[in-house]
Design a protein around this motif. Structure first.
Motif, short mmCIF file in Angstrom:
data_model
loop_
_atom_site.label_atom_id
_atom_site.label_comp_id
_atom_site.label_asym_id
_atom_site.label_seq_id
_atom_site.Cartn_x
_atom_site.Cartn_y
_atom_site.Cartn_z
N ASP A 158 0.08 6.92 3.82
CA ASP A 158 -0.69 8.16 3.88
C ASP A 158 0.20 9.38 3.82
N ARG A 159 1.35 9.31 4.49
CA ARG A 159 2.24 10.48 4.52
C ARG A 159 2.71 10.86 3.12
N ARG B 235 0.84 -1.19 0.00
CA ARG B 235 0.00 0.00 0.00
C ARG B 235 0.88 1.24 0.00
N ILE C 20 0.91 10.36 0.31
CA ILE C 20 -0.24 10.99 -0.35
C ILE C 20 -0.34 12.45 0.08
N ASP C 21 -0.16 12.71 1.38
CA ASP C 21 -0.20 14.10 1.88
C ASP C 21 0.85 14.95 1.19
N GLU D 252 -9.31 13.12 0.30
CA GLU D 252 -8.83 11.88 -0.32
C GLU D 252 -8.86 10.74 0.68
N HIS D 253 -8.58 11.05 1.96
CA HIS D 253 -8.60 10.03 3.01
C HIS D 253 -9.98 9.39 3.13
N ILE E 131 -1.52 18.54 6.84
CA ILE E 131 -2.35 17.90 5.83
C ILE E 131 -3.24 18.94 5.15
N LEU F 103 -7.15 12.85 12.91
CA LEU F 103 -6.43 12.68 11.66
C LEU F 103 -5.50 13.88 11.40
N ALA G 230 -6.02 16.39 0.71
CA ALA G 230 -5.59 15.12 1.29
C ALA G 230 -6.61 14.61 2.30
N ARG H 89 -1.39 13.98 11.37
CA ARG H 89 -0.70 14.29 10.10
C ARG H 89 -0.61 15.80 9.94
#
Length: 593
Positions: A6-7, A3, A9-10, A516-517, A509, A502, A513, A506
């Motif tokens: 997430d970091r 996968r 994607i941010d 998108e989450h 963010i 969240l 993003a 992060r």
């Protein structure tokens, strides 16, 4: 399953600019703080598609399409999520990391891509070993640079040369069959699908080999048909096969959705001023070699709606180039019919018919690239070809003839999207026939304003807090757990808490993003609508956010006070509950509950 973290994607969404991503595919116009266009996902007359550089997301008020730059690529380019991430990462100069399994398993097709790539390299090596194939390439004028650029190869004679080279295990043989490189007879025997053909790889939009086109070579000695082959294979071996033999449909290859050389066009020109559509692989290759790197070819099929959408995503102007004979004109008309629904304003199509007996390959080698470019510049606009074709057997000097032309044209014009081009085509029909087009139906979904002011939208306290948080995610740092409002019965409290946790987990963010989450979840649409709220620049977001949370806390305390009071009257309280009730009464006296 690997996968993408997430970091990453941010960071990716913080680094790319959605305006640039969209504008490379859809012409945008500035509209205040946002950018606007006619929606690429549905037909419309007035722009209702907006892109926000501040929030880094897009939204269509007509059809409801919305999301981040990743979602835009997924919808517009028909990409899977990992492909869209990798495409954006490539433009940003970033490498996509994968967790929980190293390299990404590309939709479980990585081995299929790999075996197709190996086959392409094998065919290329075989070309260097075949005087016959090299002589044919020389006679066709294919130079070394072109052979390399298009990765042209050779499938030698024999029934199992490719099998013996690449099918080293049963699993590999199965992959070769899945890739369309092997065929089988009724007895279950496998043999090489391509034999004694010039091999031209077909690439996808990312330059990966997904199939092959095999061109029969005049003068090849037919392979001896043995009993491993069935009748069609023996006919092909005897030289009676088709001039071009394409790979069959596979998990990776659907010929109605692919265009040969589109990847090379994009590599050569980025966003070309026009794309030329021809019928044969070698026609397209010849145009590239003669200084016209804008040519693509259909894969033995008529032009499909999917083809035209791909073409107009690559360029605003498309020239369909066909032979001037009856078959070529039939193919041109089918291309026109596939093109009509995609002619939004700013898109144009042209038709070039070549002299009888000529194809693009022969003509460009005879005249040169400059002369062929002049032919392209003089191509017939779609509007002229449209009426010329429909009026071929009609006498427009008579009333009956004009009526016939109108009846032929009107259903076709109805396929055009709303816009200036449709209006002008209907005016042209009226000028030729005197028959006006039926009035357009009123739009079912009127265009809405691009932004909604905060004061114009009724919201609960929870929705108010979420809307402000989406406007400025950094506000999450202003509050710390435990969340004193968590016990509130208001709908959406759990979502507000998830958002706060969240953002705190992060830092930095972006709104894009965040959205998108939640992509694919039931809360996604509601969050996107709240993110659309446009707060005035002078609005004190911090005070509104903290005020909403404070009021939510007071409501939660009041609800708990009522619960404990009722329980005290009905059945009594435990010692901890009595202490809690006393504390709540104290907070109420001090205005905290």
């Amino acid at each position: 399953m690997p996968r993408i973290p997430d970091r990453f994607i941010d960071e990716l969404l913080a680094r790319v600019d959605i305006v640039e991503v969209v504008e490379r595919r859809v012409p945008l116009k500035k509209a205040g703080r946002e950018w606007t266009a006619c929606c690429p996902f549905h037909n419309e007359r007035s722009p209702s598609f907006f892109v926000s550089p501040q929030k880094q997301f897009f939204h269509c008020f007509g059809c409801g399409a919305h999301g981040s730059a990743i979602k835009f690529l997924m919808d517009y380019e028909r990409m899977e999520f990992p492909d869209a991430v990798e495409e954006l990462a490539r433009t940003a100069g970033m490498e996509v990391p994968y967790e929980g399994g190293g390299e990404r398993a590309r939709d479980d097709f990585s081995e299929l891509y790999a075996v197709l790539e190996e086959a392409a390299r094998w065919f290329q090596r075989e070309l260097t070993q075949s005087p016959l194939a090299q002589d044919y390439c020389a006679r066709r004028g294919l130079d070394a640079d072109t052979l390399q650029r298009f990765r042209i190869g050779w499938a030698p004679s024999g029934w199992d040369k490719l099998q013996r080279a690449l099918g080293t295990t049963p699993a590999r043989l199965q992959l070769l069959e899945q890739a369309g490189l092997l065929a089988g007879n009724e007895q279950g025997r496998r043999y090489d699908r391509f034999r004694e053909r010039l091999m031209i790889p077909i690439l996808d939009r990312r330059g990966r080999v997904i199939a092959f086109g095999g061109r029969i070579v005049a003068g090849a000695q037919p392979a001896r048909a043995d009993q491993a082959a069935d009748a069609p294979a023996r006919a092909a071996a005897a030289g009676d096969g088709p001039k071009y033999l394409n790979s069959p449909e596979t998990a990776l290859f659907h010929k109605g959705r692919e265009l040969f050389a589109l990847w090379q066009v994009r590599q050569a020109a980025g966003t070309p001023p026009r794309v030329v559509v021809v019928e044969g692989y070698l026609d397209a290759i010849a145009l590239h070699q003669h200084g016209l790197p804008q040519a693509v070819a259909t894969l033995g099929t008529a032009t499909t709606p999917e083809h035209t959408e791909m073409l107009f995503r690559a360029t605003p102007d498309v020239v369909f180039c066909f032979d001037g004979d009856r078959a070529g004109r039939g193919a041109a008309w089918r291309a026109l019919e596939a093109t009509l629904p995609r002619l939004r304003d700013g898109r144009q199509a042209y038709f070039l018919f070549l002299p009888e007996g000529e194809d693009p390959d022969s003509l460009v080698r005879k005249e040169g690239g400059a002369a062929f470019a002049q032919r392209l510049a003089a191509a017939t606009p779609l509007s002229e070809y449209f009426f010329e074709h429909l009026a071929e057997d009609v006498n427009v000097a008579t009333l009956d003839g004009r009526a016939r032309l109108a009846e032929r044209a009107r259903p076709l014009l109805a396929r055009l999207p709303d816009g200036a081009f449709r209006d002008l085509m209907q005016q042209a029909l009226q000028a030729r026939t005197g028959v006006s087009a039926p009035p357009a139906a009123a739009p079912t979904t009127p265009a809405r304003a691009p932004a909604r002011r905060a004061s114009a939208v009724r919201r609960s306290l929870v929705r108010e807090a979420i809307a402000v948080l989406l406007a400025d995610p950094a506000l999450a740092a202003e509050v710390v757990p435990p969340w004193t409002f968590a016990a509130s019965s208001q709908p959406g409290v759990a979502l507000l808490i998830e958002l706060l946790e969240l953002v705190r987990a992060r830092p930095g963010i972006s709104v894009a993003a965040l959205l998108e989450h939640f992509a694919g979840r039931s809360e996604a649409d509601a969050l996107h609508k709240l993110a659309l709220i446009d707060f005035p620049e002078a609005h004190d977001l911090r005070s509104e956010f903290l005020g909403a949370l404070a009021q939510l806390t007071r409501q939660a305390h009041a609800e708990r006070l009522d619960q404990l009071t009722r329980k005290l009257q009905q059945q009594g309280l435990s010692a901890p509950e009595k202490a809690e009730l006393q504390a709540l009464h104290g907070m109420r006296r001090h205005g905290q509950a």
